[in-house]
Enzyme design. Structure first.
Site, PDB file in Angstrom:
ATOM      1  N   ASP A 227       0.599  -2.511  -5.837  1.00  0.00           N
ATOM      2  CA  ASP A 227       1.033  -1.799  -4.596  1.00  0.00           C
ATOM      3  C   ASP A 227       0.509  -0.027  -4.638  1.00  0.00           C
ATOM      4  O   ASP A 227       0.821   0.142  -5.735  1.00  0.00           O
ATOM      5  CB  ASP A 227       2.452  -1.625  -4.576  1.00  0.00           C
ATOM      6  CG  ASP A 227       3.345  -3.053  -4.459  1.00  0.00           C
ATOM      7  OD1 ASP A 227       2.571  -3.806  -5.190  1.00  0.00           O
ATOM      8  OD2 ASP A 227       4.385  -3.203  -3.844  1.00  0.00           O
ATOM      9  N   HIS A 229       1.103   1.832  -1.304  1.00  0.00           N
ATOM     10  CA  HIS A 229       2.127   2.241  -0.538  1.00  0.00           C
ATOM     11  C   HIS A 229       1.696   3.777  -0.014  1.00  0.00           C
ATOM     12  O   HIS A 229       2.545   4.495   0.135  1.00  0.00           O
ATOM     13  CB  HIS A 229       3.357   2.398  -1.227  1.00  0.00           C
ATOM     14  CG  HIS A 229       4.408   1.077  -0.984  1.00  0.00           C
ATOM     15  ND1 HIS A 229       4.515   0.469   0.316  1.00  0.00           N
ATOM     16  CD2 HIS A 229       4.748   0.199  -1.946  1.00  0.00           C
ATOM     17  CE1 HIS A 229       5.081  -0.769   0.036  1.00  0.00           C
ATOM     18  NE2 HIS A 229       5.199  -0.896  -1.275  1.00  0.00           N
ATOM     19  N   ASP A 256       0.508  -4.665   0.017  1.00  0.00           N
ATOM     20  CA  ASP A 256       1.336  -3.242   0.281  1.00  0.00           C
ATOM     21  C   ASP A 256       0.544  -2.022  -0.077  1.00  0.00           C
ATOM     22  O   ASP A 256       0.630  -0.961  -0.768  1.00  0.00           O
ATOM     23  CB  ASP A 256       2.578  -3.005  -0.745  1.00  0.00           C
ATOM     24  CG  ASP A 256       3.533  -4.024  -0.323  1.00  0.00           C
ATOM     25  OD1 ASP A 256       3.357  -4.784   0.525  1.00  0.00           O
ATOM     26  OD2 ASP A 256       4.598  -3.971  -0.912  1.00  0.00           O
ATOM     27  N   ASP A 259       2.786   1.951   4.490  1.00  0.00           N
ATOM     28  CA  ASP A 259       4.114   2.115   4.423  1.00  0.00           C
ATOM     29  C   ASP A 259       4.494   2.892   3.277  1.00  0.00           C
ATOM     30  O   ASP A 259       3.950   3.274   2.099  1.00  0.00           O
ATOM     31  CB  ASP A 259       4.834   1.046   4.455  1.00  0.00           C
ATOM     32  CG  ASP A 259       4.925   0.238   5.912  1.00  0.00           C
ATOM     33  OD1 ASP A 259       4.848   0.929   6.801  1.00  0.00           O
ATOM     34  OD2 ASP A 259       5.246  -1.175   5.817  1.00  0.00           O
ATOM     35  N   ARG A 260       5.926   3.601   3.365  1.00  0.00           N
ATOM     36  CA  ARG A 260       6.575   4.494   2.495  1.00  0.00           C
ATOM     37  C   ARG A 260       5.724   5.779   2.525  1.00  0.00           C
ATOM     38  O   ARG A 260       6.166   6.872   2.911  1.00  0.00           O
ATOM     39  CB  ARG A 260       6.465   3.732   1.057  1.00  0.00           C
ATOM     40  CG  ARG A 260       7.390   2.587   1.075  1.00  0.00           C
ATOM     41  CD  ARG A 260       9.019   3.032   1.066  1.00  0.00           C
ATOM     42  NE  ARG A 260       9.922   2.062   0.516  1.00  0.00           N
ATOM     43  CZ  ARG A 260      10.983   2.163   0.678  1.00  0.00           C
ATOM     44  NH1 ARG A 260      11.662   3.220   0.783  1.00  0.00           N
ATOM     45  NH2 ARG A 260      11.659   1.044  -0.002  1.00  0.00           N
ATOM     46  N   ASN A 288       3.839  -8.147   1.849  1.00  0.00           N
ATOM     47  CA  ASN A 288       5.142  -8.175   2.662  1.00  0.00           C
ATOM     48  C   ASN A 288       4.961  -6.867   3.849  1.00  0.00           C
ATOM     49  O   ASN A 288       5.570  -6.912   4.632  1.00  0.00           O
ATOM     50  CB  ASN A 288       6.269  -8.216   2.039  1.00  0.00           C
ATOM     51  CG  ASN A 288       6.499  -7.170   1.180  1.00  0.00           C
ATOM     52  OD1 ASN A 288       5.984  -6.695   0.128  1.00  0.00           O
ATOM     53  ND2 ASN A 288       7.692  -6.463   1.453  1.00  0.00           N
ATOM     54  N   HIS A 289       4.331  -5.723   3.340  1.00  0.00           N
ATOM     55  CA  HIS A 289       4.434  -4.647   4.037  1.00  0.00           C
ATOM     56  C   HIS A 289       3.014  -4.455   5.168  1.00  0.00           C
ATOM     57  O   HIS A 289       3.050  -3.596   5.894  1.00  0.00           O
ATOM     58  CB  HIS A 289       4.228  -3.300   3.331  1.00  0.00           C
ATOM     59  CG  HIS A 289       5.758  -2.917   3.003  1.00  0.00           C
ATOM     60  ND1 HIS A 289       6.398  -1.912   3.706  1.00  0.00           N
ATOM     61  CD2 HIS A 289       6.412  -3.311   2.085  1.00  0.00           C
ATOM     62  CE1 HIS A 289       7.748  -1.991   2.974  1.00  0.00           C
ATOM     63  NE2 HIS A 289       7.760  -2.786   1.788  1.00  0.00           N
ATOM     64  N   HIS A 337       0.684 -11.280  -4.049  1.00  0.00           N
ATOM     65  CA  HIS A 337       1.533 -10.042  -3.817  1.00  0.00           C
ATOM     66  C   HIS A 337       2.936 -10.396  -4.328  1.00  0.00           C
ATOM     67  O   HIS A 337       3.346  -9.603  -5.136  1.00  0.00           O
ATOM     68  CB  HIS A 337       1.715  -9.612  -2.327  1.00  0.00           C
ATOM     69  CG  HIS A 337       2.323  -8.346  -2.151  1.00  0.00           C
ATOM     70  ND1 HIS A 337       1.921  -7.327  -2.860  1.00  0.00           N
ATOM     71  CD2 HIS A 337       3.532  -8.270  -1.974  1.00  0.00           C
ATOM     72  CE1 HIS A 337       3.169  -6.324  -2.726  1.00  0.00           C
ATOM     73  NE2 HIS A 337       4.037  -7.029  -2.141  1.00  0.00           N
ATOM     74  N   ARG A 387      16.563  -9.363  -2.014  1.00  0.00           N
ATOM     75  CA  ARG A 387      15.866  -8.789  -0.832  1.00  0.00           C
ATOM     76  C   ARG A 387      16.281  -9.547   0.412  1.00  0.00           C
ATOM     77  O   ARG A 387      16.237  -8.614   1.538  1.00  0.00           O
ATOM     78  CB  ARG A 387      14.501  -8.936  -1.011  1.00  0.00           C
ATOM     79  CG  ARG A 387      13.802  -8.287  -2.061  1.00  0.00           C
ATOM     80  CD  ARG A 387      12.305  -8.711  -2.385  1.00  0.00           C
ATOM     81  NE  ARG A 387      11.608  -8.095  -3.466  1.00  0.00           N
ATOM     82  CZ  ARG A 387      10.951  -7.129  -3.631  1.00  0.00           C
ATOM     83  NH1 ARG A 387      10.996  -6.220  -2.671  1.00  0.00           N
ATOM     84  NH2 ARG A 387      10.130  -6.437  -4.879  1.00  0.00           N
ATOM     85  N   HIS A 414       4.358  -6.041  -5.839  1.00  0.00           N
ATOM     86  CA  HIS A 414       5.580  -6.321  -5.043  1.00  0.00           C
ATOM     87  C   HIS A 414       6.953  -5.541  -5.798  1.00  0.00           C
ATOM     88  O   HIS A 414       8.079  -5.383  -5.167  1.00  0.00           O
ATOM     89  CB  HIS A 414       6.054  -7.506  -4.982  1.00  0.00           C
ATOM     90  CG  HIS A 414       6.999  -7.953  -3.890  1.00  0.00           C
ATOM     91  ND1 HIS A 414       7.124  -7.283  -2.768  1.00  0.00           N
ATOM     92  CD2 HIS A 414       8.157  -8.725  -3.879  1.00  0.00           C
ATOM     93  CE1 HIS A 414       8.220  -7.914  -1.846  1.00  0.00           C
ATOM     94  NE2 HIS A 414       8.683  -8.951  -2.550  1.00  0.00           N
TER      95      HIS A 414
END
Length: 485
Positions: A227, A229, A256, A259-260, A288-289, A337, A387, A414
């Site tokens: 990730d 991000h 990923d 995002d963030r 997943n993002h 991921h 989660r 992840h």
């Protein structure tokens, strides 16, 4: 009926709760959860303890656990607004918008002056209405992809544009180098070129299977990153430390990308451009993002709309749906991921043939979703994920998957890891995470793995850790809803 608690025990529980609050304030969320749990075990009658623990779970993206704590908080005190609020946030994060709206509606009724809850309720109701409208359209007519209708020729590049241009659709090294320099200086590329990169990337990924084979030729190297991000300056630092992608040095970024962080757009355009420049020098796994649900909550949708347009985000959404779900390196390393399925009979061929493009969004169940969301656990077997999506899988599950598919190990991402990577399940399962000091608060190292052919065996692994670098301070996107996270 509430348990009878002595004043002495209640006071001790409250003192432990204060310790937990201190951990939370210092962003040590796992420690905070441990202390809130101690307080709850001593005195299970205080709704705030559950709500506080729910908030800490939310910070760790453990939305399922946050929802359960919200359940417990409102069971203890049905008029405790914050319990409904925490539960609503957890449900919203998992795209359970109708259920979240019910919780925020209760919050507004119990606390009429809570402006934040009103905004969240409004957001949920608009999202529910929009999704219903989109479903109605989809049921009544064939909806054309924005990617298939955009006319690039109609987008003119002004003479005043001072960056390197894309001519005749050809991505050049000069263009990519100039683009990275522009991004470092917080400048954009022209929207015509941004569209062109994403549309070309979509076309390329549509021609790939859901499981892509990656072979490392002699005297070549592959670097696997986890990730990133939206942490663009840490992302660029990986290339500074380890070399940029080239015809002999490939990279695999394992989901990923967005995002963030607030520079997700810069990262994904760079990755796509490198994929087009060096088709066998850049590999990208869907995380997943790279999904609509996460992009709405965690900032990428708002970032793209702010920097370009809603049309640009729709094209990214359509392109994310074409990203491969996994890679097989040297025929021996499965890279995904999240992790492994809830079934024991999943083969590499089944994964290779998943109709990811037809499905589009992974949803919250089934093999595609599990590949993006699952996490390892130290104990054998499987268990529900904190989660709220996917599941956890033990060392026996990993061992069975590897033996059945004749592979050595899995590499996944992840999860943030303090050292940037973590080896478990007897060496069969490795987590790699490449966003150091995640969200400017966790204090973790980042890491990547260099893989090269080896004379004595198929490959060798070299783990490299690195620290965060300075970056411009910016406000998170999607902040109106993110206040509750």
């Amino acid at each position: 009926m509430a348990n009878q608690i002595s004043e002495e025990v209640a006071a001790k529980a409250n003192a432990i709760k204060e310790e937990a609050n201190t951990f939370f304030a210092n962003k040590k969320y796992e420690d905070a959860i441990e202390k809130y749990t101690e307080a709850i075990e001593l005195n299970p009658n205080i709704a705030a303890y559950y709500a506080n623990r729910a908030f800490a779970h939310t910070k760790l993206e453990a939305y399922g656990a946050a929802i359960l704590d919200g359940d417990k908080a409102v069971e203890v005190d049905p008029k405790y607004a914050k319990g409904y609020y925490r539960r609503g946030v957890g449900k919203y994060a998992l795209a359970r918008y109708k259920e979240a709206a019910k919780d925020f509606r209760i919050v507004v009724k119990l606390a009429p002056n809570d402006k934040d809850a009103k905004l969240k309720l409004e957001d949920c109701e608009k999202t529910v209405a929009r999704l219903a409208f989109e479903r109605a359209i989809a049921n009544n007519e064939v909806v054309k992809k924005v990617s298939d209708t955009l006319d690039l020729k109609s987008i003119l590049v002004e003479d005043s544009y001072d960056g390197v241009r894309i001519d005749d659709g050809q991505i050049t090294k000069e263009f990519v180098d100039d683009m990275i320099e522009r991004f470092v200086a917080q400048k954009k590329i022209h929207k015509r070129f941004a569209y062109e990169i994403v549309l070309q990337a979509r076309k390329h990924f549509m021609e790939q299977p859901s499981l892509v084979d990656v072979d490392i030729p002699k005297d070549h190297k592959l670097t696997i990153c986890g990730d990133v991000h939206g942490q663009f300056y840490d992302f660029v630092n990986i290339f500074r430390l380890n070399g940029r992608p080239s015809e002999t040095h490939a990279y695999l970024f394992n989901g990923d990308f967005v995002d963030r962080g607030t520079f997700s757009l810069e990262i994904i355009l760079t990755l796509f451009a490198y994929k087009l420049l060096y088709p066998t020098g850049m590999y990208l796994t869907r995380g997943n993002h790279e999904t609509d649900d996460m992009n709405k909550v965690y900032g990428f949708e708002d970032e793209v709309k702010a920097k370009f347009s809603e049309t640009m985000f729709k094209i990214f959404s359509e392109t994310f749906a074409t990203l491969p779900l996994a890679h097989l390196v040297q025929k021996k390393i499965f890279v995904v991921h999240g992790g492994l399925s809830s079934r024991d009979d999943v083969t590499l061929d089944e994964i290779r043939n998943i109709d990811r493009i037809g499905k589009g969004q992974p949803g919250q169940g089934g093999l595609m979703s599990e590949l993006l969301w699952a996490d390892p656990q130290p104990l054998p077997g499987r268990s529900p994920s904190v989660r709220g999506v996917g599941q956890r899988f033990g060392p026996d599950v990993t061992e069975n998957f590897c033996k059945m598919n004749n592979i050595d190990m899995i590499i996944r991402s992840h999860e943030v890891k303090h050292q940037g990577y973590h080896v478990e399940h007897g060496g069969r399962c490795v987590t790699i995470f490449s966003a150091p000091n995640y969200c400017d608060s966790v204090g973790n190292k980042g890491a990547f793995i260099n893989i090269a052919p080896d004379k004595e065996k198929t490959y060798s692994l070299d783990y490299v850790q690195f620290d965060a670098v300075e970056h411009p301070k910016t406000q998170p996107y999607g902040n109106r809803f993110r206040a509750g996270f």
